[in-house]
Design a protein around this motif. Sequence first.
Motif, short mmCIF file in Angstrom:
data_model
loop_
_atom_site.label_atom_id
_atom_site.label_comp_id
_atom_site.label_asym_id
_atom_site.label_seq_id
_atom_site.Cartn_x
_atom_site.Cartn_y
_atom_site.Cartn_z
N GLY A 46 -26.27 33.86 46.04
CA GLY A 46 -25.21 33.01 46.57
C GLY A 46 -24.70 31.87 45.80
O GLY A 46 -23.87 31.17 46.23
N TYR A 47 -25.44 31.56 44.74
CA TYR A 47 -25.12 30.54 43.81
C TYR A 47 -24.20 30.94 42.79
O TYR A 47 -24.48 31.76 41.93
N ARG A 48 -23.05 30.29 42.52
CA ARG A 48 -22.09 30.67 41.91
C ARG A 48 -22.01 29.45 40.60
O ARG A 48 -22.58 28.65 40.49
N ILE A 49 -21.21 29.77 39.61
CA ILE A 49 -21.25 28.81 38.58
C ILE A 49 -20.79 27.51 38.78
O ILE A 49 -21.48 26.67 38.27
N ASP A 50 -19.81 27.38 39.64
CA ASP A 50 -19.35 25.94 40.10
C ASP A 50 -20.53 25.32 41.01
O ASP A 50 -20.24 24.30 41.47
N ASP A 51 -21.48 25.88 41.42
CA ASP A 51 -22.63 25.29 42.02
C ASP A 51 -23.58 24.57 41.20
O ASP A 51 -24.26 23.85 41.57
N ILE A 52 -23.37 24.94 39.99
CA ILE A 52 -24.28 24.25 38.96
C ILE A 52 -23.63 22.77 38.27
O ILE A 52 -22.50 22.90 37.84
N GLU A 53 -24.42 21.85 38.43
CA GLU A 53 -24.08 20.65 37.95
C GLU A 53 -25.03 19.87 36.91
O GLU A 53 -26.24 20.11 37.06
N ILE A 54 -24.74 19.12 35.97
CA ILE A 54 -25.60 18.46 35.04
C ILE A 54 -25.71 17.22 35.95
O ILE A 54 -24.97 16.34 36.12
N ALA A 55 -27.01 16.81 35.98
CA ALA A 55 -27.55 15.97 36.98
C ALA A 55 -28.18 14.80 35.81
O ALA A 55 -28.04 13.49 36.17
N SER A 56 -28.88 15.00 34.90
CA SER A 56 -29.54 14.05 33.87
C SER A 56 -29.47 14.79 32.48
O SER A 56 -29.55 15.90 32.44
N ALA A 57 -29.75 13.91 31.56
CA ALA A 57 -29.94 14.42 30.03
C ALA A 57 -30.72 13.61 29.61
O ALA A 57 -30.77 12.24 29.63
N PHE A 58 -31.71 13.87 28.42
CA PHE A 58 -32.29 13.23 27.59
C PHE A 58 -32.35 13.48 26.22
O PHE A 58 -32.19 14.85 25.61
N ASP A 59 -32.26 12.50 25.23
CA ASP A 59 -32.02 12.95 23.87
C ASP A 59 -32.67 11.78 23.11
O ASP A 59 -32.80 10.53 23.57
N ILE A 60 -32.53 11.97 21.65
CA ILE A 60 -33.34 10.50 21.15
C ILE A 60 -32.28 10.10 19.93
O ILE A 60 -32.53 9.13 19.25
N ALA A 61 -31.14 10.91 19.57
CA ALA A 61 -30.13 10.62 18.55
C ALA A 61 -29.24 9.38 19.08
O ALA A 61 -28.86 9.60 20.21
N LYS A 62 -29.16 8.38 18.18
CA LYS A 62 -28.13 7.45 18.21
C LYS A 62 -26.89 7.90 18.53
O LYS A 62 -26.18 7.27 19.27
N SER A 63 -26.30 9.17 18.07
CA SER A 63 -24.96 9.52 18.25
C SER A 63 -24.80 9.91 19.81
O SER A 63 -23.90 10.54 19.86
N LYS A 64 -25.81 10.33 20.30
CA LYS A 64 -25.79 10.90 21.78
C LYS A 64 -26.43 10.09 22.80
O LYS A 64 -25.62 9.99 24.06
N VAL A 65 -27.16 9.07 22.73
CA VAL A 65 -27.99 8.49 23.73
C VAL A 65 -26.82 7.30 24.07
O VAL A 65 -26.10 6.57 23.61
N GLY A 66 -26.60 7.24 25.42
CA GLY A 66 -25.79 6.33 26.08
C GLY A 66 -24.40 7.02 26.43
O GLY A 66 -23.63 6.11 27.24
N LYS A 67 -24.02 7.98 25.69
CA LYS A 67 -22.82 8.56 25.80
C LYS A 67 -22.79 9.60 27.21
O LYS A 67 -23.72 10.12 27.53
N ASP A 68 -21.53 9.74 27.52
CA ASP A 68 -21.42 10.72 28.66
C ASP A 68 -21.76 12.03 28.15
O ASP A 68 -21.58 12.49 27.09
N VAL A 69 -22.53 13.06 28.93
CA VAL A 69 -22.96 14.21 28.47
C VAL A 69 -21.65 15.13 28.01
O VAL A 69 -21.79 15.66 26.77
N ALA A 70 -20.52 15.04 28.44
CA ALA A 70 -19.50 15.75 27.79
C ALA A 70 -19.11 15.26 26.67
O ALA A 70 -18.48 16.08 25.82
N GLU A 71 -19.11 13.93 26.19
CA GLU A 71 -18.90 13.78 24.81
C GLU A 71 -20.27 13.84 23.95
O GLU A 71 -19.90 14.34 22.87
N ALA A 72 -21.25 13.78 24.39
CA ALA A 72 -22.55 13.90 23.36
C ALA A 72 -22.85 15.29 22.99
O ALA A 72 -23.14 15.74 22.02
#
Length: 367
Positions: A46-72
């Motif tokens: 019963g779960y479709r693709i549009d039911d999946i959401e990114i809730a959190s994200a973790f990394d160590i790279a300066k190029s990614k930390v603090g940025k929106d996931v969509a940008e990182a």
Amino acid sequence: MRSKKVRVGIVGVGNCASSLVQGLTYYREAASNEPPPGLMSVAVGGYRIDDIEIASAFDIAKSKVGKDVAEAIYARPNNTYRFAEVAKIGVPVRRGPTLDGLGKYLRDEIEESEDPDCDVAEALRQSQTDIVVCYLPVGSQKATEFYAEQTLKAGCAFVNCIPVFIASRPEWRQRFERQKLPLIGDDIKSQVGATIVHRVLTNLFRERGVRLDRTYQLNFGGNTDFRNMLERERLESKKISKTQSVMSQLDAPLDAENVHVGPSDFVPWLTDRKFCHIRMEGTTFGGLPLNAEVKLEVWDSPNSAGVVIDAVRCAKLALDRGLGGALIGPSSYFMKSPPEQFTDAEARDRVLKFISDGDGARPRRLS
């Protein structure tokens, strides 16, 4: 109260995470009556693709930390194929601890963020993350165990996509089972990747009465995974995982000198493309030889994303049903090193059974 959405936390915002997040946009309108190429399942329980959401994200790279996931997901050193434009989702990448997650060959590629480490368990709780997906680099033993601990503290399911052994170790399975938290692992098996092709051919030899005498699988590519595995000490668990996945299809495994399965080199200009060469030498009717060779070329990270999309939905079904511990059917179908190995046909049947009524999650034998 669990959300009716599948809220996913990502550990390691690299190429695999990029492909997964892009896929959530690319397939958002997928309809069950018109299966699109690249998805194994449009709907899971019963779960479709549009039911999946990114809730959190973790990394160590300066190029990614603090940025929106969509940008990182597009930040260097990520270099996978860009097949979707992802709108900002309002989820920043948080600074996780480095531990052993940064090998010596990646230190020239990745500048670490100067932000302080966050409280991972608290971040998972506050973001209402349901399932944590581990995408750390190969060889990150301490870092993977740390995030497994934080997952338990936060009350989340854990999908371990790398060859650090969590679901295949009884002590970790027991801890997740005691807390009624689902666990799927270890080491993601791509949709049509080197390992699944090699497994299927090995099983074919066995079922058709051909004795497999010698075999190799050589892989090379240009992403950070292959660069990281130039450090041979970090490669050990990957080689073990891939070898045991293929050898599990035989009644008796080959002697070590007759089998080689594992990454071989790093070619920067290939970016996220991966090349695989498989050779199989066997003995058939009348003692006559049979040799088979296969060459496979794929975009490495997108090749695994469709499997992860199914894995997180199976984990969510298990959360809904109050199931804890390693999910045997989903682990055996989605992963190279599950707690229990089956043929891929039997593993698929177990996944379908699990989705339909929750069966197929338990082991065939107690361990």
